[in-house]
Design a protein around this motif. Structure first.
Motif, PDB file in Angstrom:
ATOM      1  N   ALA A   1      90.280  35.029 -30.684  1.00 56.99           N
ATOM      2  CA  ALA A   1      89.983  34.664 -32.074  1.00 56.99           C
ATOM      3  C   ALA A   1      91.258  34.505 -32.891  1.00 56.99           C
ATOM      4  O   ALA A   1      91.400  33.552 -33.671  1.00 56.99           O
ATOM      5  CB  ALA A   1      89.068  35.712 -32.705  1.00 56.99           C
ATOM      6  N   VAL A   2      92.203  35.430 -32.733  1.00 60.14           N
ATOM      7  CA  VAL A   2      93.465  35.353 -33.480  1.00 60.14           C
ATOM      8  C   VAL A   2      94.261  34.118 -33.069  1.00 60.14           C
ATOM      9  O   VAL A   2      94.812  33.396 -33.912  1.00 60.14           O
ATOM     10  CB  VAL A   2      94.295  36.635 -33.257  1.00 60.14           C
ATOM     11  CG1 VAL A   2      95.698  36.483 -33.832  1.00 60.14           C
ATOM     12  CG2 VAL A   2      93.600  37.841 -33.892  1.00 60.14           C
ATOM     13  N   ALA A   3      94.316  33.864 -31.776  1.00 63.28           N
ATOM     14  CA  ALA A   3      95.059  32.698 -31.290  1.00 63.28           C
ATOM     15  C   ALA A   3      94.458  31.404 -31.821  1.00 63.28           C
ATOM     16  O   ALA A   3      95.171  30.494 -32.254  1.00 63.28           O
ATOM     17  CB  ALA A   3      95.085  32.688 -29.761  1.00 63.28           C
ATOM     18  N   MET A   4      93.092  31.316 -31.813  1.00 66.42           N
ATOM     19  CA  MET A   4      92.439  30.108 -32.300  1.00 66.42           C
ATOM     20  C   MET A   4      92.665  29.936 -33.809  1.00 66.42           C
ATOM     21  O   MET A   4      92.872  28.816 -34.285  1.00 66.42           O
ATOM     22  CB  MET A   4      90.938  30.170 -31.988  1.00 66.42           C
ATOM     23  CG  MET A   4      90.599  29.915 -30.531  1.00 66.42           C
ATOM     24  SD  MET A   4      91.191  28.295 -29.969  1.00 66.42           S
ATOM     25  CE  MET A   4      90.325  27.216 -31.079  1.00 66.42           C
TER      26      MET A   4
ATOM     27  N   LYS B   1      90.181  14.384 -34.082  1.00 68.17           N
ATOM     28  CA  LYS B   1      90.942  14.585 -32.851  1.00 68.17           C
ATOM     29  C   LYS B   1      91.425  16.020 -32.717  1.00 68.17           C
ATOM     30  O   LYS B   1      91.405  16.603 -31.633  1.00 68.17           O
ATOM     31  CB  LYS B   1      92.136  13.625 -32.826  1.00 68.17           C
ATOM     32  CG  LYS B   1      91.751  12.157 -32.681  1.00 68.17           C
ATOM     33  CD  LYS B   1      92.986  11.263 -32.714  1.00 68.17           C
ATOM     34  CE  LYS B   1      92.610   9.799 -32.598  1.00 68.17           C
ATOM     35  NZ  LYS B   1      93.810   8.914 -32.659  1.00 68.17           N
ATOM     36  N   THR B   2      91.848  16.591 -33.862  1.00 71.70           N
ATOM     37  CA  THR B   2      92.327  17.980 -33.828  1.00 71.70           C
ATOM     38  C   THR B   2      91.214  18.930 -33.447  1.00 71.70           C
ATOM     39  O   THR B   2      91.399  19.845 -32.634  1.00 71.70           O
ATOM     40  CB  THR B   2      92.895  18.362 -35.205  1.00 71.70           C
ATOM     41  OG1 THR B   2      93.976  17.489 -35.526  1.00 71.70           O
ATOM     42  CG2 THR B   2      93.396  19.794 -35.193  1.00 71.70           C
TER      43      THR B   2
ATOM     44  N   LEU C   1      91.093  21.410 -30.333  1.00 72.07           N
ATOM     45  CA  LEU C   1      90.886  22.843 -30.492  1.00 72.07           C
ATOM     46  C   LEU C   1      89.663  23.315 -29.740  1.00 72.07           C
ATOM     47  O   LEU C   1      89.640  24.423 -29.196  1.00 72.07           O
ATOM     48  CB  LEU C   1      90.748  23.183 -31.983  1.00 72.07           C
ATOM     49  CG  LEU C   1      92.031  23.103 -32.812  1.00 72.07           C
ATOM     50  CD1 LEU C   1      91.726  23.357 -34.276  1.00 72.07           C
ATOM     51  CD2 LEU C   1      93.052  24.107 -32.308  1.00 72.07           C
ATOM     52  N   GLY C   2      88.618  22.453 -29.721  1.00 72.50           N
ATOM     53  CA  GLY C   2      87.421  22.824 -28.964  1.00 72.50           C
ATOM     54  C   GLY C   2      87.719  22.987 -27.488  1.00 72.50           C
ATOM     55  O   GLY C   2      87.249  23.928 -26.829  1.00 72.50           O
ATOM     56  N   GLY C   3      88.516  22.047 -26.935  1.00 64.01           N
ATOM     57  CA  GLY C   3      88.889  22.164 -25.527  1.00 64.01           C
ATOM     58  C   GLY C   3      89.733  23.390 -25.263  1.00 64.01           C
ATOM     59  O   GLY C   3      89.550  24.089 -24.253  1.00 64.01           O
ATOM     60  N   THR C   4      90.659  23.655 -26.199  1.00 64.11           N
ATOM     61  CA  THR C   4      91.500  24.851 -26.036  1.00 64.11           C
ATOM     62  C   THR C   4      90.673  26.121 -26.103  1.00 64.11           C
ATOM     63  O   THR C   4      90.874  27.052 -25.315  1.00 64.11           O
ATOM     64  CB  THR C   4      92.568  24.887 -27.148  1.00 64.11           C
ATOM     65  OG1 THR C   4      93.344  23.687 -27.079  1.00 64.11           O
ATOM     66  CG2 THR C   4      93.486  26.080 -26.978  1.00 64.11           C
TER      67      THR C   4
ATOM     68  N   VAL D   1      87.004  30.504 -20.969  1.00 60.89           N
ATOM     69  CA  VAL D   1      86.843  30.579 -19.513  1.00 60.89           C
ATOM     70  C   VAL D   1      87.873  31.525 -18.907  1.00 60.89           C
ATOM     71  O   VAL D   1      87.545  32.369 -18.052  1.00 60.89           O
ATOM     72  CB  VAL D   1      86.962  29.168 -18.896  1.00 60.89           C
ATOM     73  CG1 VAL D   1      87.033  29.259 -17.370  1.00 60.89           C
ATOM     74  CG2 VAL D   1      85.776  28.310 -19.309  1.00 60.89           C
ATOM     75  N   LEU D   2      89.118  31.396 -19.384  1.00 67.48           N
ATOM     76  CA  LEU D   2      90.159  32.283 -18.864  1.00 67.48           C
ATOM     77  C   LEU D   2      89.855  33.742 -19.198  1.00 67.48           C
ATOM     78  O   LEU D   2      90.097  34.642 -18.373  1.00 67.48           O
ATOM     79  CB  LEU D   2      91.516  31.892 -19.461  1.00 67.48           C
ATOM     80  CG  LEU D   2      92.096  30.555 -18.988  1.00 67.48           C
ATOM     81  CD1 LEU D   2      93.383  30.242 -19.737  1.00 67.48           C
ATOM     82  CD2 LEU D   2      92.362  30.592 -17.476  1.00 67.48           C
ATOM     83  N   SER D   3      89.310  33.977 -20.393  1.00 66.78           N
ATOM     84  CA  SER D   3      88.971  35.347 -20.770  1.00 66.78           C
ATOM     85  C   SER D   3      87.866  35.900 -19.885  1.00 66.78           C
ATOM     86  O   SER D   3      87.916  37.049 -19.440  1.00 66.78           O
ATOM     87  CB  SER D   3      88.538  35.385 -22.242  1.00 66.78           C
ATOM     88  OG  SER D   3      89.576  34.982 -23.078  1.00 66.78           O
TER      89      SER D   3
END
Length: 495
Positions: free
Chosen positions: A33-36, A216-217, A221-224, A230-232
């Motif tokens: 959440a903080v990173a996003m 586009k942003t 961000l959605g993909g990130t 998924v990584l989490s």
């Protein structure tokens, strides 16, 4: 007895295992959440920065084109027989547009060929044939004219909805060059005959739509976010399996814990470094002169100012309100009120120092010194009371604000090495704080120093001698309003 102990240890181990998994899940979710949040803020800043840069390039290109047109075309052709330089050049067989008309038509052409983009030139004094479209048409353009007349070398820009689309509006002053003054003062249709070099003749405005950039942003961000999620999940799953296996033997537990702890520490260090980079860009909000000094490598920034005016404000009733509404509603209330105060600091070109809870601090006369710092702070204080009244009327609330002001010398500088903050120190600051804390809800209390600087322009009520904590007895005054001039009192205004 042995079996009971074994059962208890087994139950305790299972409980500890579940708690560890829960804590890890919370930590990962918080980190994501903080990173996003940081990436979202960074993306917004990058969009605005790119839009500002593009608009500035467009404006520069148009001005250079007009300058080139004037020197290489108009100046060479206007003395040639049969060539007429005029705004209504299509009526003449040998007509060519004057530079101002050329600039207008260049703007129209750019607007037509760039979907959603708008290029406008407007003025307080349009020529008669441009009266319909040549003046300010909305609040932004009125504010741009007002601001750039005072600060012609700066720019005026902000993000807002324009014609139903999120856009970046950028305005620059178009000042009169020496070669143009004579023409504007002698033209028979000129609306103003006393132009001087450097006067703001008009405003060049460029509007850039941002919806495609934002879309586009958001997609990126959605993909990130999906990738981080998924990584989490994968990381949590891996840790769950590892911890499950570590429960089998203490030796395996120790070995795996050391390995995973080392990996987790390395990952956290990498995340910390990336967050620090983003936070330095997003959270180090400093005055422009101070930021420039930091860019130049100054590590210690401290300045002494012989006279500034400091204001402290506290929202009365906010603590009681916090007991009646949810945390989200409470933060929204504070955000709405302080956002209004922030707009006032921009309006009066003052420096917001910080907020602590429901306390707001602002100063005038730094980092750039100005002689009217006390007047500007007083104007803002009165407007802050108006902001609270508007908020109460809008939300059917009963909040009030207690304000304290003082004028005197301070030391200002930057503290911190990771999250910079521009702060003030000195007895003048402490006294301003005391004026607020010992003040009256709904009133503006000032010291004698501030009163002496404002008594000719503002109305006051003497409160008398008070015992001020840490200061002893002080004579204080209540700022009640502005003093109307004789011209205003008689109802007459200037031409």
């Amino acid at each position: 007895m042995r079996q009971l102990i074994d059962k208890f240890l087994a139950a305790f181990t299972r409980l500890l295992y579940k708690r560890i998994i829960l804590i890890l899940a919370i930590l990962f979710c918080t980190g994501v959440a903080v990173a996003m949040s940081n990436m979202s803020r960074l993306s917004s800043d990058l969009i605005e920065s790119q839009a500002r840069q593009n608009a500035a390039l467009y404006a520069q290109a148009m001005k250079e084109a007009r300058t080139l047109y004037t020197s290489e075309t108009v100046d060479r052709l206007e003395d040639i027989k049969g060539v007429t330089v005029t705004h209504d050049y299509p009526k003449y067989s040998g007509g060519i547009p004057v530079p101002a008309t050329y600039l207008l038509e260049l703007g129209h052409s750019l607007s037509e060929k760039n979907t959603g983009m708008s290029v406008r030139v407007y003025s307080d004094y349009p020529f008669p044939w441009r009266k319909e479209e040549g003046g300010a048409k909305d609040k932004f353009e009125e504010q741009a004219l007002e601001y750039l007349r005072q600060y012609p070398k700066e720019t005026f820009a902000r993000l807002e909805n324009y014609q139903g689309r999120p856009s970046f509006r950028y305005a620059e002053a178009d000042t009169l060059k020496p070669s143009c003054v004579g023409c504007h003062n002698t033209h028979p249709d000129s609306p103003k005959k006393d132009w001087n070099v450097g006067d703001v003749r008009g405003i060049l405005e460029i509007v850039t739509p941002l919806d495609s950039f934002i879309a586009k942003t958001r997609t990126g961000l959605g993909g990130t976010f999906a990738m981080l999620s998924v990584l989490s999940v994968l990381a949590l799953s891996g840790l769950t399996l590892v911890i499950g296996r570590l429960r089998q033997t203490s030796k395996e537990l120790e070995r795996r814990v050391v390995e995973r702890t080392a990996q987790l520490q390395e990952t956290n260090q990498e995340l910390t470094l990336e967050q620090e980079k983003s936070e330095r860009l997003l959270l180090n909000i400093l005055p422009q002169p101070i930021a420039d000094q930091l860019k130049q490598g100054h590590h210690t920034i401290a300045d002494w100012f012989g006279e500034v005016t400091v204001l402290f404000a506290d929202i009365v009733g906010f603590t009681q309100l916090s007991d009646r509404v949810s945390p989200t509603e409470l933060v929204n209330v504070l955000n709405e009120i302080f956002s209004g105060f922030d707009r006032l600091t921009e309006k009066y070109s003052l420096e917001k120092i910080k907020t602590i809870g429901d306390n707001y601090m602002v100063a005038g006369g730094l980092p750039t010194q100005r002689p009217d710092h006390a007047e500007a702070i007083a104007e803002m204080a009165l407007d802050m009371q108006h902001e609270i009244k508007q908020f109460n009327a809008k939300h059917n609330a009963e909040l009030s604000i207690r304000i304290g002001m003082n004028t005197g010398p301070v030391v200002a500088g930057v503290i911190g090495t990771k999250k910079f903050i521009y702060d003030l120190w000195g007895d003048a600051v402490n006294t301003a704080s005391r004026m607020e804390s010992h003040g009256i809800p709904g009133a503006i209390q000032v010291t004698a120093n501030t009163y002496e600087r404002l008594r000719d322009k503002f109305a006051f009520q003497e409160r008398g001698v008070m015992e001020i904590k840490g200061k002893g007895q002080m004579t204080t005054y209540l700022l009640t309003g502005r003093i109307k001039s004789e011209l205003q009192a008689s109802g007459r205004t200037g031409e």
